[in-house]
Design a protein around this motif. Structure first.
Motif, PDB file in Angstrom:
ATOM      1  N   THR A  72       0.835  -1.209   0.000  1.00  0.00           N
ATOM      2  CA  THR A  72       0.000   0.000   0.000  1.00  0.00           C
ATOM      3  C   THR A  72       0.866   1.253   0.000  1.00  0.00           C
ATOM      4  O   THR A  72       0.508   2.257  -0.618  1.00  0.00           O
ATOM      5  CB  THR A  72      -0.950  -0.009   1.210  1.00  0.00           C
ATOM      6  OG1 THR A  72      -1.692  -1.231   1.198  1.00  0.00           O
ATOM      7  CG2 THR A  72      -1.913   1.158   1.177  1.00  0.00           C
ATOM      8  N   VAL A  73       1.963   1.209   0.712  1.00  0.00           N
ATOM      9  CA  VAL A  73       2.954   2.293   0.723  1.00  0.00           C
ATOM     10  C   VAL A  73       4.319   1.651   0.482  1.00  0.00           C
ATOM     11  O   VAL A  73       4.480   0.438   0.653  1.00  0.00           O
ATOM     12  CB  VAL A  73       2.947   3.081   2.064  1.00  0.00           C
ATOM     13  CG1 VAL A  73       1.592   3.731   2.313  1.00  0.00           C
ATOM     14  CG2 VAL A  73       3.340   2.207   3.231  1.00  0.00           C
ATOM     15  N   PRO A  74       5.313   2.454   0.102  1.00  0.00           N
ATOM     16  CA  PRO A  74       6.661   1.899  -0.085  1.00  0.00           C
ATOM     17  C   PRO A  74       7.214   1.308   1.211  1.00  0.00           C
ATOM     18  O   PRO A  74       6.743   1.623   2.305  1.00  0.00           O
ATOM     19  CB  PRO A  74       7.490   3.110  -0.516  1.00  0.00           C
ATOM     20  CG  PRO A  74       6.515   4.117  -1.010  1.00  0.00           C
ATOM     21  CD  PRO A  74       5.252   3.876  -0.231  1.00  0.00           C
ATOM     22  N   ALA A  75       8.233   0.482   1.058  1.00  0.00           N
ATOM     23  CA  ALA A  75       8.940  -0.059   2.232  1.00  0.00           C
ATOM     24  C   ALA A  75       9.415   1.098   3.090  1.00  0.00           C
ATOM     25  O   ALA A  75       9.711   2.190   2.584  1.00  0.00           O
ATOM     26  CB  ALA A  75      10.123  -0.910   1.783  1.00  0.00           C
ATOM     27  N   ALA A  76       9.500   0.871   4.377  1.00  0.00           N
ATOM     28  CA  ALA A  76       9.889   1.931   5.322  1.00  0.00           C
ATOM     29  C   ALA A  76      11.194   2.599   4.906  1.00  0.00           C
ATOM     30  O   ALA A  76      11.316   3.824   4.975  1.00  0.00           O
ATOM     31  CB  ALA A  76       9.987   1.365   6.731  1.00  0.00           C
ATOM     32  N   LYS A  77      12.160   1.826   4.430  1.00  0.00           N
ATOM     33  CA  LYS A  77      13.453   2.396   4.030  1.00  0.00           C
ATOM     34  C   LYS A  77      13.333   3.272   2.793  1.00  0.00           C
ATOM     35  O   LYS A  77      14.196   4.122   2.543  1.00  0.00           O
ATOM     36  CB  LYS A  77      14.485   1.291   3.805  1.00  0.00           C
ATOM     37  CG  LYS A  77      14.185   0.379   2.626  1.00  0.00           C
ATOM     38  CD  LYS A  77      15.260  -0.663   2.442  1.00  0.00           C
ATOM     39  CE  LYS A  77      14.997  -1.549   1.245  1.00  0.00           C
ATOM     40  NZ  LYS A  77      14.754  -0.880  -0.006  1.00  0.00           N
ATOM     41  N   ASP A  78      12.268   3.105   2.025  1.00  0.00           N
ATOM     42  CA  ASP A  78      12.072   3.893   0.806  1.00  0.00           C
ATOM     43  C   ASP A  78      11.151   5.092   1.007  1.00  0.00           C
ATOM     44  O   ASP A  78      10.905   5.847   0.064  1.00  0.00           O
ATOM     45  CB  ASP A  78      11.518   2.996  -0.312  1.00  0.00           C
ATOM     46  CG  ASP A  78      12.481   1.893  -0.701  1.00  0.00           C
ATOM     47  OD1 ASP A  78      13.712   2.125  -0.626  1.00  0.00           O
ATOM     48  OD2 ASP A  78      12.022   0.795  -1.062  1.00  0.00           O
ATOM     49  N   GLN A  79      10.644   5.250   2.214  1.00  0.00           N
ATOM     50  CA  GLN A  79       9.819   6.421   2.510  1.00  0.00           C
ATOM     51  C   GLN A  79      10.745   7.558   2.929  1.00  0.00           C
ATOM     52  O   GLN A  79      11.708   7.347   3.652  1.00  0.00           O
ATOM     53  CB  GLN A  79       8.837   6.113   3.649  1.00  0.00           C
ATOM     54  CG  GLN A  79       7.802   5.056   3.320  1.00  0.00           C
ATOM     55  CD  GLN A  79       6.984   4.653   4.533  1.00  0.00           C
ATOM     56  OE1 GLN A  79       6.799   5.433   5.458  1.00  0.00           O
ATOM     57  NE2 GLN A  79       6.494   3.416   4.533  1.00  0.00           N
ATOM     58  N   PRO A  80      10.446   8.778   2.494  1.00  0.00           N
ATOM     59  CA  PRO A  80      11.321   9.896   2.884  1.00  0.00           C
ATOM     60  C   PRO A  80      11.237  10.195   4.378  1.00  0.00           C
ATOM     61  O   PRO A  80      10.225   9.901   5.031  1.00  0.00           O
ATOM     62  CB  PRO A  80      10.799  11.080   2.069  1.00  0.00           C
ATOM     63  CG  PRO A  80       9.482  10.675   1.529  1.00  0.00           C
ATOM     64  CD  PRO A  80       9.375   9.187   1.612  1.00  0.00           C
ATOM     65  N   PHE A  81      12.306  10.795   4.897  1.00  0.00           N
ATOM     66  CA  PHE A  81      12.358  11.164   6.308  1.00  0.00           C
ATOM     67  C   PHE A  81      11.159  12.028   6.689  1.00  0.00           C
ATOM     68  O   PHE A  81      10.590  11.870   7.762  1.00  0.00           O
ATOM     69  CB  PHE A  81      13.667  11.901   6.627  1.00  0.00           C
ATOM     70  CG  PHE A  81      13.688  12.480   8.004  1.00  0.00           C
ATOM     71  CD1 PHE A  81      13.900  11.661   9.114  1.00  0.00           C
ATOM     72  CD2 PHE A  81      13.462  13.836   8.217  1.00  0.00           C
ATOM     73  CE1 PHE A  81      13.897  12.191  10.400  1.00  0.00           C
ATOM     74  CE2 PHE A  81      13.455  14.373   9.491  1.00  0.00           C
ATOM     75  CZ  PHE A  81      13.679  13.544  10.583  1.00  0.00           C
ATOM     76  N   GLU A  82      10.772  12.975   5.804  1.00  0.00           N
ATOM     77  CA  GLU A  82       9.655  13.873   6.084  1.00  0.00           C
ATOM     78  C   GLU A  82       8.360  13.093   6.332  1.00  0.00           C
ATOM     79  O   GLU A  82       7.553  13.492   7.165  1.00  0.00           O
ATOM     80  CB  GLU A  82       9.442  14.858   4.919  1.00  0.00           C
ATOM     81  CG  GLU A  82      10.563  15.841   4.733  1.00  0.00           C
ATOM     82  CD  GLU A  82      11.714  15.317   3.875  1.00  0.00           C
ATOM     83  OE1 GLU A  82      12.673  16.067   3.670  1.00  0.00           O
ATOM     84  OE2 GLU A  82      11.663  14.155   3.424  1.00  0.00           O
ATOM     85  N   GLU A  83       8.181  12.006   5.624  1.00  0.00           N
ATOM     86  CA  GLU A  83       6.992  11.181   5.833  1.00  0.00           C
ATOM     87  C   GLU A  83       7.033  10.521   7.205  1.00  0.00           C
ATOM     88  O   GLU A  83       6.047  10.534   7.934  1.00  0.00           O
ATOM     89  CB  GLU A  83       6.873  10.116   4.739  1.00  0.00           C
ATOM     90  CG  GLU A  83       5.613   9.293   4.833  1.00  0.00           C
ATOM     91  CD  GLU A  83       5.338   8.476   3.589  1.00  0.00           C
ATOM     92  OE1 GLU A  83       4.424   7.622   3.662  1.00  0.00           O
ATOM     93  OE2 GLU A  83       5.996   8.662   2.553  1.00  0.00           O
TER      94      GLU A  83
END
Length: 164
Positions: free
Chosen positions: A124-135
């Motif tokens: 549903t969302v990208p892997a945690a490592k692929d989410q930006p810091f701001e997110e």
């Protein structure tokens, strides 16, 4: 007696979930968790599409004051908020350790479970490592504010209902 407790906790949780849902929406206006491109289909919309609901429904909007607003996303957002507020209120009345940090720890646990675990695992969302810091920052702090609001509003309303 148990039925009375559950009724009061559910009423308090529902009210708290409505208020905290508004708080979380406000929070996301100040610190948007996703880029504009990733918000074209936001996580609630994508989750529903993964369940087979067509884009014509997941992206349904209503118009207010010249703005097209995502009614389907709001229904999922408030449904989630109310559900977790009820769960929190019902459980925390008898398990006070859940109220550590006035709900903030519980809110962080929900963020970790859903935004770093369940939703990435489901695609549903990208892997945690692929989410930006701001997110991560917006979502973590937003979940603290959200659940703290559930704690304060739910606890106060439950106490007021119990004094009647």
């Amino acid at each position: 007696m148990k039925q009375d407790y559950l009724k009061k906790a559910m009423i308090a949780g529902t009210a708290a979930g409505l208020v905290s849902g508004l708080v979380k929406l406000g929070w996301e206006n100040i610190l948007p968790p996703r880029t504009k491109e990733r918000d074209e289909t936001n996580p609630p919309q994508k989750l529903l599409q993964q369940m087979g609901i067509p884009k014509s429904i997941t992206h349904l909007t209503y118009r207010y004051s010249g703005h097209d607003l995502p009614i389907t996303s709001y229904l999922v957002h408030f449904g989630f908020s109310i559900s977790f507020a009820i769960i929190y209120e019902v459980l925390s009345e008898n398990r006070q350790y859940l109220r550590v940090g006035d709900g903030s720890i519980f809110g962080l646990a929900v963020w970790v479970a859903f935004h770093l675990g369940i939703m990435p695992a489901m695609g549903t969302v990208p892997a945690a490592k692929d989410q930006p810091f701001e997110e991560h920052l917006s979502e973590a702090l937003g979940h603290i504010a959200w659940m703290w609001t559930n704690d304060v509003v739910g606890r106060e309303l439950y106490e007021r209902l119990s004094k009647r």
